[in-house]
Design a protein around this motif. Structure first.
Motif, PDB file in Angstrom:
ATOM      1  N   PHE A  48      46.636  42.920  44.960  1.00 10.84           N
ATOM      2  CA  PHE A  48      47.800  42.963  43.762  1.00 10.84           C
ATOM      3  C   PHE A  48      46.509  43.194  42.825  1.00 10.84           C
ATOM      4  O   PHE A  48      45.253  42.523  41.863  1.00 10.84           O
ATOM      5  CB  PHE A  48      48.397  41.277  43.527  1.00 10.84           C
ATOM      6  N   GLN A  49      46.830  44.373  41.208  1.00 11.71           N
ATOM      7  CA  GLN A  49      45.773  44.657  40.740  1.00 11.71           C
ATOM      8  C   GLN A  49      45.558  43.374  39.454  1.00 11.71           C
ATOM      9  O   GLN A  49      46.439  43.068  39.438  1.00 11.71           O
ATOM     10  CB  GLN A  49      46.321  45.960  40.552  1.00 11.71           C
ATOM     11  N   PRO A  50      44.349  43.596  39.339  1.00 14.95           N
ATOM     12  CA  PRO A  50      44.063  42.481  38.047  1.00 14.95           C
ATOM     13  C   PRO A  50      44.791  43.155  36.768  1.00 14.95           C
ATOM     14  O   PRO A  50      44.964  44.268  36.292  1.00 14.95           O
ATOM     15  CB  PRO A  50      42.323  42.936  37.444  1.00 14.95           C
ATOM     16  N   GLU A  51      45.523  41.705  35.462  1.00 17.15           N
ATOM     17  CA  GLU A  51      45.810  42.284  34.510  1.00 17.15           C
ATOM     18  C   GLU A  51      47.491  42.665  34.480  1.00 17.15           C
ATOM     19  O   GLU A  51      47.813  43.625  34.131  1.00 17.15           O
ATOM     20  CB  GLU A  51      45.440  42.872  33.686  1.00 17.15           C
ATOM     21  N   THR A  52      47.953  42.644  35.874  1.00 14.39           N
ATOM     22  CA  THR A  52      49.496  43.178  36.402  1.00 14.39           C
ATOM     23  C   THR A  52      50.293  42.055  36.680  1.00 14.39           C
ATOM     24  O   THR A  52      50.382  40.595  37.200  1.00 14.39           O
ATOM     25  CB  THR A  52      49.397  44.269  37.419  1.00 14.39           C
ATOM     26  N   SER A  53      51.700  41.803  36.794  1.00 18.79           N
ATOM     27  CA  SER A  53      52.159  40.677  37.191  1.00 18.79           C
ATOM     28  C   SER A  53      53.137  41.397  37.505  1.00 18.79           C
ATOM     29  O   SER A  53      53.634  43.080  38.131  1.00 18.79           O
ATOM     30  CB  SER A  53      52.959  40.252  35.804  1.00 18.79           C
TER      31      SER A  53
END
Length: 481
Positions: A150-155
């Motif tokens: 799950f990509q960094p800085e994402t919810s």
């Protein structure tokens, strides 16, 4: 210079072959325009509304001024450094004249087993371009030995409904942190964010281990194949596209039929899937004449049945799927040619590679596809098996009725050799010689008269032997009285 580009192309193919990383595409970020029903990020004069009964996790990457905001009962904002919200002071904003109510879109429908929501990435987490290596549909979703990102800085929020109680993975990376042990993942699940990000009846479990078998490992998504196909076909109008060949192939783990070729390989303990895939990429797939061909290769489990009807077990095999971009009568022909080259290589070097046997099928736009003959053979076999089953059922029914006494079968008396002999040796009716009596050895000429019957009997009986006769109509008690 051309040789340099050729080598770079081969290296890209090998990198794609080794990739076991799958990255989640959607997010629930505040700054993502598609997450809002109006297709734009709210501006200062807008009223932001989150549905109160919806559970959300929202990453906020920058500061925002808003007129008003309605929050959900259960959710979280993940704020980046310097991000936050402030009340709109009424100053003029040239890009915001609407003053509308902007609603956050529903993220509940994002499903784990939707292949369109995942993308393959390289080990260095760079997005893989659409290349020559592809995956069948079940393997587009993370397999049990894959790494999930799950990509960094994402919810995000993902529905993990599954036909399996536990979904196994090698590792999960989120918010820039890789969790590759069962203990690390269990600790994250106890935190406040996990229930907001994952929902559904399935449970994600991190094992930290890769595939232990050099011949490869099956993906493990077959129990949820129906979910994968439902999600995939739902995105394309709920039906498979019409193939350009008359008898499309149906690879295991794939939702729709394809034109091209498939190869099923039986293997020995010496087989190495990664080395064999590299061999195909370097020696065949990278040739210029096969530039239009794409390949999928993996271990799958093929169900075995008794008489083609009763499920029995499953057998592991290596499945190769080859498709090309040919049109019309040329559809699948290049893939078929590559499959023939692979089969020739198997015939020459299969024992060294750990391949015991192989079976090829092809379906092309040509009316003379090899697959048509295969289908005809399958129909003949199916007809033969059906006929045998019907005969067995008929004989069983007759035997059952006979045992119950509801069916009588005619008794066939075999001819006996002495029957004919008796007819042949029958005495001449005109003869007056009579016949020999085997019991006494005395020729019997004429039947005795009534007057001398007693004397004749006395002469026939031996002198020292008494002869008794039982008369069933005679009762001795009657003479005694």
């Amino acid at each position: 210079m051309k040789r340099l580009f050729f080598l770079l192309g081969v290296l890209r193919l090998l990198a794609a072959a080794a990739a076991v990383y799958k990255q989640w595409i959607p997010n629930t970020n505040f700054e993502t325009a598609s997450n809002w029903e109006k297709g734009r990020v709210p501006c200062a004069s807008d009223v932001v509304r989150f549905e109160k009964n919806k559970v959300v996790s929202v990453f906020v990457g920058s500061p925002h001024a808003l007129t008003d905001m309605y929050l959900p009962l259960n959710g979280e904002f993940v704020l980046a450094s310097g991000a936050g919200f402030a009340a709109f002071d009424g100053s003029w904003d040239p890009g915001c004249d609407s003053g509308a109510t902007v609603r956050f879109a529903d993220a509940e429908h994002h499903a784990w087993f939707d292949p369109t929501l995942w993308q393959a990435v390289s080990p260095d987490r760079e997005l893989e371009p659409s290349g020559r290596i592809f995956s069948v549909d079940e393997e587009r979703v993370p397999c049990r030995y894959d790494d999930v990102i799950f990509q960094p800085e994402t919810s995000f929020r993902v529905n993990v409904d599954s036909s399996q109680r536990v979904i196994h993975l090698r590792s999960i990376s989120l918010m820039g942190q890789e969790l590759s042990s069962p203990e690390a993942w269990a600790g994250y699940l106890r935190g406040p964010s996990a229930p907001l990000q994952f929902h559904g009846n399935g449970t994600l479990r991190v094992t930290g281990t890769g595939c232990p078998d050099k011949s490869g490992c099956a993906c493990g998504n077959a129990p949820d194949g129906h979910r994968i196909c439902a999600a995939l076909l739902g995105a394309s109008g709920r039906q498979c596209p019409a193939p350009a060949c008359q008898s499309p192939l149906q690879p295991l783990g794939h939702c729709c039929g394809v034109c091209g070729a498939t190869i099923n390989l039986d293997f020995t303990p010496d087989f190495d899937l990664q080395k064999y895939q590299d061999r195909l990429v370097q020696g065949l797939l990278s040739q210029p004449k096969y530039a239009s061909v794409r390949m999928a290769i993996s271990k799958v489990h093929k169900a075995q049945t008794f008489l083609g009807v009763i499920p029995r077990s499953s057998t592991p095999l290596i499945q190769i799927v080859l498709i090309d971009d040919g049109a019309g009568a040329q559809t699948g022909s290049t893939a078929e040619q590559l499959a023939a080259d692979i089969m020739e290589d198997v015939a020459q070097h299969g024992e060294t590679l750990g391949i015991s046997s192989g079976k090829m099928e092809a379906a092309t736009g040509s009316a003379f596809s090899r697959q048509a003959g295969s289908h005809a053979l399958n129909r003949i076999i199916a007809g033969t098996v059906s006929g045998l089953l019907f005969s067995l059922l008929l004989l069983g029914g007759i035997l059952f009725l006979y045992r119950k006494g509801k069916l009588r079968l005619p008794t066939l008396r075999p001819p006996r050799p002495w029957d004919g002999a008796e007819e042949t040796a029958s005495p001449d009716p005109a003869s007056d010689k009579g016949f020999d009596n085997p019991m006494f050895g005395v020729p019997l000429q004429e039947p005795p008269s009534t007057d001398c019957g007693e004397e004749t009997l006395q002469e026939m009986a031996p002198k020292d032997h008494q002869v008794f006769y039982l008369n069933p109509l005679y009762d001795a008690s009657e003479t005694e009285t």
